[in-house]
Design an enzyme around this catalytic site. Structure first.
Site, mmCIF file in Angstrom:
data_model
loop_
_atom_site.group_PDB
_atom_site.id
_atom_site.type_symbol
_atom_site.label_atom_id
_atom_site.label_comp_id
_atom_site.label_asym_id
_atom_site.label_seq_id
_atom_site.Cartn_x
_atom_site.Cartn_y
_atom_site.Cartn_z
ATOM 1 N N ASN A 7 0.856 -1.192 0.000
ATOM 2 C CA ASN A 7 0.000 0.000 0.000
ATOM 3 C C ASN A 7 0.896 1.247 0.000
ATOM 4 O OD1 ASN A 7 -1.455 2.256 1.117
ATOM 5 N ND2 ASN A 7 -3.082 0.841 1.691
ATOM 6 N N ASP A 9 -0.152 4.468 0.081
ATOM 7 C CA ASP A 9 -0.813 5.683 0.603
ATOM 8 C C ASP A 9 0.128 6.545 1.435
ATOM 9 O OD1 ASP A 9 -3.090 4.546 -0.407
ATOM 10 O OD2 ASP A 9 -4.071 4.227 1.528
ATOM 11 N N HIS A 10 0.964 5.871 2.261
ATOM 12 C CA HIS A 10 1.753 6.655 3.215
ATOM 13 C C HIS A 10 2.935 7.361 2.569
ATOM 14 C CE1 HIS A 10 -0.949 5.539 6.256
ATOM 15 N NE2 HIS A 10 -0.830 4.273 5.917
ATOM 16 N N ARG A 18 4.040 18.299 2.882
ATOM 17 C CA ARG A 18 4.662 19.484 2.330
ATOM 18 C C ARG A 18 3.822 20.133 1.221
ATOM 19 N NH1 ARG A 18 10.111 21.230 3.037
ATOM 20 N NH2 ARG A 18 10.223 21.195 5.292
ATOM 21 N N HIS A 43 -5.606 3.886 -1.672
ATOM 22 C CA HIS A 43 -6.951 4.202 -1.183
ATOM 23 C C HIS A 43 -7.278 5.630 -1.620
ATOM 24 C CE1 HIS A 43 -9.772 4.387 2.624
ATOM 25 N NE2 HIS A 43 -10.382 4.768 1.510
ATOM 26 N N ARG A 45 -9.438 8.341 -1.072
ATOM 27 C CA ARG A 45 -10.451 8.748 -0.081
ATOM 28 C C ARG A 45 -11.252 9.906 -0.631
ATOM 29 N NH1 ARG A 45 -8.880 6.604 5.364
ATOM 30 N NH2 ARG A 45 -10.658 7.751 6.124
ATOM 31 N N ARG A 49 -7.019 12.988 0.973
ATOM 32 C CA ARG A 49 -5.988 13.452 1.917
ATOM 33 C C ARG A 49 -4.597 12.947 1.591
ATOM 34 N NH1 ARG A 49 -7.553 10.097 7.293
ATOM 35 N NH2 ARG A 49 -9.512 11.154 6.953
ATOM 36 N N HIS A 50 -4.508 11.808 0.880
ATOM 37 C CA HIS A 50 -3.157 11.364 0.475
ATOM 38 C C HIS A 50 -3.143 11.028 -1.021
ATOM 39 C CE1 HIS A 50 -5.117 7.632 1.606
ATOM 40 N NE2 HIS A 50 -4.800 7.701 2.882
ATOM 41 N N GLU A 70 -8.582 0.722 -2.998
ATOM 42 C CA GLU A 70 -9.461 0.725 -1.823
ATOM 43 C C GLU A 70 -10.377 1.927 -1.943
ATOM 44 O OE1 GLU A 70 -7.271 0.952 1.794
ATOM 45 O OE2 GLU A 70 -6.262 -0.935 1.450
ATOM 46 N N THR A 100 -7.002 6.603 10.018
ATOM 47 C CA THR A 100 -6.870 5.548 9.011
ATOM 48 C C THR A 100 -8.130 4.691 9.130
ATOM 49 O OG1 THR A 100 -5.502 3.693 8.264
ATOM 50 C CG2 THR A 100 -5.537 4.098 10.639
ATOM 51 N N THR A 101 -8.294 3.709 8.237
ATOM 52 C CA THR A 101 -9.486 2.870 8.304
ATOM 53 C C THR A 101 -9.529 2.182 9.668
ATOM 54 O OG1 THR A 101 -9.065 2.476 5.975
ATOM 55 C CG2 THR A 101 -10.791 1.163 6.986
ATOM 56 N N GLU A 151 -10.907 -9.361 2.861
ATOM 57 C CA GLU A 151 -9.656 -8.970 3.512
ATOM 58 C C GLU A 151 -9.968 -8.840 4.998
ATOM 59 O OE1 GLU A 151 -7.499 -5.477 2.102
ATOM 60 O OE2 GLU A 151 -6.543 -5.315 4.079
ATOM 61 N N HIS A 191 -3.790 -4.532 7.825
ATOM 62 C CA HIS A 191 -3.938 -3.370 8.693
ATOM 63 C C HIS A 191 -3.100 -3.544 9.953
ATOM 64 C CE1 HIS A 191 -5.374 0.382 10.190
ATOM 65 N NE2 HIS A 191 -5.980 0.551 9.027
ATOM 66 N N GLY A 192 -2.136 -2.657 10.089
ATOM 67 C CA GLY A 192 -1.301 -2.640 11.287
ATOM 68 C C GLY A 192 -0.256 -3.740 11.339
ATOM 69 N N GLY A 213 1.143 -1.420 4.384
ATOM 70 C CA GLY A 213 1.577 -0.092 3.971
ATOM 71 C C GLY A 213 2.505 0.563 4.968
ATOM 72 N N HIS A 214 1.937 0.978 6.102
ATOM 73 C CA HIS A 214 2.676 1.862 7.005
ATOM 74 C C HIS A 214 4.033 1.315 7.438
ATOM 75 C CE1 HIS A 214 3.137 5.124 9.871
ATOM 76 N NE2 HIS A 214 3.690 4.206 10.640
HETATM 77 N N1 PXP Z 1 -5.973 -2.853 4.301
HETATM 78 C C1 PXP Z 1 -6.862 -1.833 4.336
HETATM 79 C C2 PXP Z 1 -8.265 -2.102 3.931
HETATM 80 C C3 PXP Z 1 -6.470 -0.532 4.724
HETATM 81 O O1 PXP Z 1 -7.362 0.462 4.744
HETATM 82 C C4 PXP Z 1 -5.124 -0.324 5.049
HETATM 83 C C5 PXP Z 1 -4.658 1.054 5.435
HETATM 84 O O2 PXP Z 1 -4.702 1.899 4.345
HETATM 85 C C6 PXP Z 1 -4.238 -1.406 4.991
HETATM 86 C C7 PXP Z 1 -4.695 -2.672 4.630
HETATM 87 C C8 PXP Z 1 -2.784 -1.262 5.307
HETATM 88 O O3 PXP Z 1 -2.621 -0.932 6.645
HETATM 89 P P1 PXP Z 1 -1.205 -0.474 7.175
HETATM 90 O O4 PXP Z 1 -0.878 0.824 6.504
HETATM 91 O O5 PXP Z 1 -1.406 -0.347 8.643
HETATM 92 O O6 PXP Z 1 -0.230 -1.550 6.793
#
Ligand code: PXP
Length: 239
Positions: A7, A9-10, A18, A43, A45, A49-50, A70, A100-101, A151, A191-192, A213-214
């Site tokens: 992912n 997004d970050h 910036r 994602h 949104r 935002r990103h 997403e 975040t979600t 998922e 997620h996480g 992602g993160h």
């Molecule tokens: N899956 C979904 C549906 C999400 O919304 C996210 C966060 O954008 C992720 C996975 C990835 O999560 P993380 O950035 O914590 O790895």
């Protein structure tokens, strides 16, 4: 051997801090693919935002593996998905005030709404995944609404405050995975997840793909994007 979808997004979040044009999530996606990633996720949104519309359009042109968009199941996003044609759409709940979600879809609360969204996406030849909590009743509702994949939300597990809590939340994920498998759904998780808490998932080989992602972006700041992706791939390919 599980797959890894990255992912980006970050990367866009850092850019937006910036308000300029770097770092570019499209470039990061290319590097992730060169490192061996099996897919790219972004994602779009409602508040942009990103990830921006420009990012999604360029990712569609450049991603060579699999592009997973997403999005919330709202008409604006359904129209964008229909014109962009990602390989896969993951439907997620979306609230403006969240960082975040924060949880899975409540498919049971509105099955007709989600079924309609699935029908629209499938008409465009797009596969559909539902982001759901590890709750067998939501997995069943996702199946009835026509989802191809679920998922499973691992966010609560990843935020556990103790080993016993982590173990209990992980068991729930295991039950959800078995339910999804019995319904012959594709199974992803995310997620996480990070380089440490993902190790427990080696005991759940039915999970086919991880969406991360993160933690990859965080590690990339220190070791570089390619190395960060390769290190996560090494873990999930051992599952
Ligand atoms: N899956 C979904 C549906 C999400 O919304 C996210 C966060 O954008 C992720 C996975 C990835 O999560 P993380 O950035 O914590 O790895």
């Amino acid at each position: 051997m599980a797959r890894l979808a990255v992912n980006v997004d970050h990367v866009a979040t850092v850019r937006e801090a910036r308000g300029i044009n770097e770092p570019d999530p499209v470039l990061a996606a290319g590097i992730a693919e060169l490192a061996g990633a099996d897919g790219i996720i972004c994602h779009l949104r409602e508040d942009r935002r990103h990830i921006k519309d420009r990012d999604l359009a360029l990712l569609r042109q450049t991603v060579k593996t699999k592009l997973n968009m997403e999005m919330a199941a709202v008409s604006e996003m359904l129209n964008i998905a229909a014109s962009t044609k990602p390989d896969l759409v993951t439907l997620v709940p979306e609230r403006r005030e969240e960082l975040t979600t924060e949880g899975g879809l409540d498919v049971r609360a509105n099955p007709e709404h989600y079924k309609k969204a699935v029908d629209q996406l499938k008409q465009e030849g797009i596969q559909v995944s539902f982001f759901v909590d590890p709750d067998p009743t939501q997995i069943e509702a996702a199946h009835e609404a026509g989802a191809d994949i679920v998922e499973i939300h691992t966010g609560h597990y990843s935020e556990a405050h103790s080993e016993s809590e982590a173990r209990e939340l992980f068991e729930r994920i295991g039950v959800a995975v078995n339910k999804a498998s019995a319904l012959r759904l594709g199974i992803s998780a995310g997620h996480g997840l990070n380089y440490v808490n993902i190790k427990r998932f080696k005991s759940l080989p039915l999970i086919e793909e991880y969406s991360i992602g993160h933690s990859i972006v965080a590690r990339a700041v220190i070791v570089g994007f390619e190395k960060a992706v390769r290190e996560m791939l090494e873990l999930v390919r051992d599952f």
